[in-house]
Design an enzyme around this catalytic site. Structure first.
Site, PDB file in Angstrom:
ATOM      1  N   VAL A  29      -5.377   4.106  -3.203  1.00 33.74           N
ATOM      2  CA  VAL A  29      -4.873   4.747  -1.984  1.00 33.74           C
ATOM      3  C   VAL A  29      -5.492   4.093  -0.751  1.00 33.74           C
ATOM      4  O   VAL A  29      -4.800   3.783   0.218  1.00 33.74           O
ATOM      5  CB  VAL A  29      -5.152   6.269  -2.009  1.00 33.74           C
ATOM      6  CG1 VAL A  29      -4.917   6.889  -0.632  1.00 33.74           C
ATOM      7  CG2 VAL A  29      -4.265   6.943  -3.053  1.00 33.74           C
TER       8      VAL A  29
ATOM      9  N   ILE B 109      -3.882   0.647   0.009  1.00 34.29           N
ATOM     10  CA  ILE B 109      -2.537   0.717   0.585  1.00 34.29           C
ATOM     11  C   ILE B 109      -2.551   1.388   1.956  1.00 34.29           C
ATOM     12  O   ILE B 109      -1.850   0.969   2.875  1.00 34.29           O
ATOM     13  CB  ILE B 109      -1.578   1.451  -0.378  1.00 34.29           C
ATOM     14  CG1 ILE B 109      -1.435   0.659  -1.687  1.00 34.29           C
ATOM     15  CG2 ILE B 109      -0.220   1.669   0.269  1.00 34.29           C
ATOM     16  CD1 ILE B 109      -0.979  -0.789  -1.511  1.00 34.29           C
ATOM     17  N   GLU B 110      -3.342   2.428   2.118  1.00 36.27           N
ATOM     18  CA  GLU B 110      -3.353   3.171   3.381  1.00 36.27           C
ATOM     19  C   GLU B 110      -3.939   2.366   4.540  1.00 36.27           C
ATOM     20  O   GLU B 110      -3.400   2.404   5.644  1.00 36.27           O
ATOM     21  CB  GLU B 110      -4.153   4.470   3.220  1.00 36.27           C
ATOM     22  CG  GLU B 110      -3.464   5.544   2.410  1.00 36.27           C
ATOM     23  CD  GLU B 110      -2.367   6.262   3.167  1.00 36.27           C
ATOM     24  OE1 GLU B 110      -2.050   5.867   4.311  1.00 36.27           O
ATOM     25  OE2 GLU B 110      -1.818   7.229   2.615  1.00 36.27           O
ATOM     26  N   SER B 111      -5.060   1.682   4.301  1.00 34.40           N
ATOM     27  CA  SER B 111      -5.780   1.071   5.416  1.00 34.40           C
ATOM     28  C   SER B 111      -6.235  -0.358   5.174  1.00 34.40           C
ATOM     29  O   SER B 111      -6.844  -0.954   6.063  1.00 34.40           O
ATOM     30  CB  SER B 111      -7.021   1.910   5.736  1.00 34.40           C
ATOM     31  OG  SER B 111      -7.943   1.842   4.650  1.00 34.40           O
TER      32      SER B 111
END
Length: 198
Positions: free
Chosen positions: A59, A62-64
């Site tokens: 996560v 992909i998020e940051s």
């Protein structure tokens, strides 16, 4: 055993050994491309909230892209891109005193809150990783509505039916990244047992 069967058995063993050698050779490069950033914090909060740390790191990637200062156009902050409103609610539920949304730029705080929220969604949706990720990105209310209206079955195989294009792409990317992390790190990671249904 016939000569053909002996030859086939030797060929299968040779092919298997060749595959192991190739994998061993490329594995370091793959681990470089898929680094386990913020590993200690991810493992600590994964254990606290009973969720796979490999899902947490997927996560974050992909998020940051592991940027603790990342801010989305909608205002989500930090490594796990947590919205300030969600963080305030989560902090209250978690019993965090004097929390301020600016603390989401602190990796430790961000992972603590983001992993707690992800684990909460994971439990709400019966341990289903796909549904939890869809809710993390698109909102739990929307996911419940899609399921109730049968506009999406909630299965990875029907991901193209997710009404929000952003959520559709997000779930696909995180699941693909999660698969790589499981391939590269699961065998030396006992907490991977908290991983759930795909």
């Amino acid at each position: 055993m016939s000569r053909w069967l002996r030859w086939a058995a030797k060929g299968t063993i040779a092919l298997l050994l060749f595959g192991i050698v190739v994998y061993a050779g490329v594995r370091p490069a793959l681990r470089w491309y898929f680094p386990f950033e913020y590993r200690q914090a991810a493992e600590r909060y994964a254990q606290a909230h009973r969720i796979d740390p490999l899902l947490i790191v997927a996560v974050m990637r992909i998020e940051s892209a592991f940027d603790p200062a990342a801010v989305s156009p909608k205002g989500a902050r930090g490594l796990m891109q947590v919205m300030p409103e969600t963080a305030l609610w989560a902090a209250e539920q978690m019993g965090l005193k004097d929390f301020h949304p600016d603390q989401l730029f602190d990796p430790e705080v961000n992972i603590a809150i983001g992993s707690w929220y992800l684990a909460t969604l994971h439990r709400q949706f019966g341990g289903d990783t796909v549904l939890a990720l869809a809710a993390y990105n698109g909102g739990r209310g929307n996911v419940m509505r899609w399921l109730n209206e049968e506009s999406w079955s909630g299965e990875l195989a029907t991901i193209d039916d997710i009404p929000f294009p952003e959520t559709r792409g997000y779930v696909r990317k995180v699941m693909e990244t999660y698969a790589w992390y499981r391939l590269l790190y699961a065998e030396d990671h006992p907490l991977a047992i908290f991983s759930s249904a795909w």
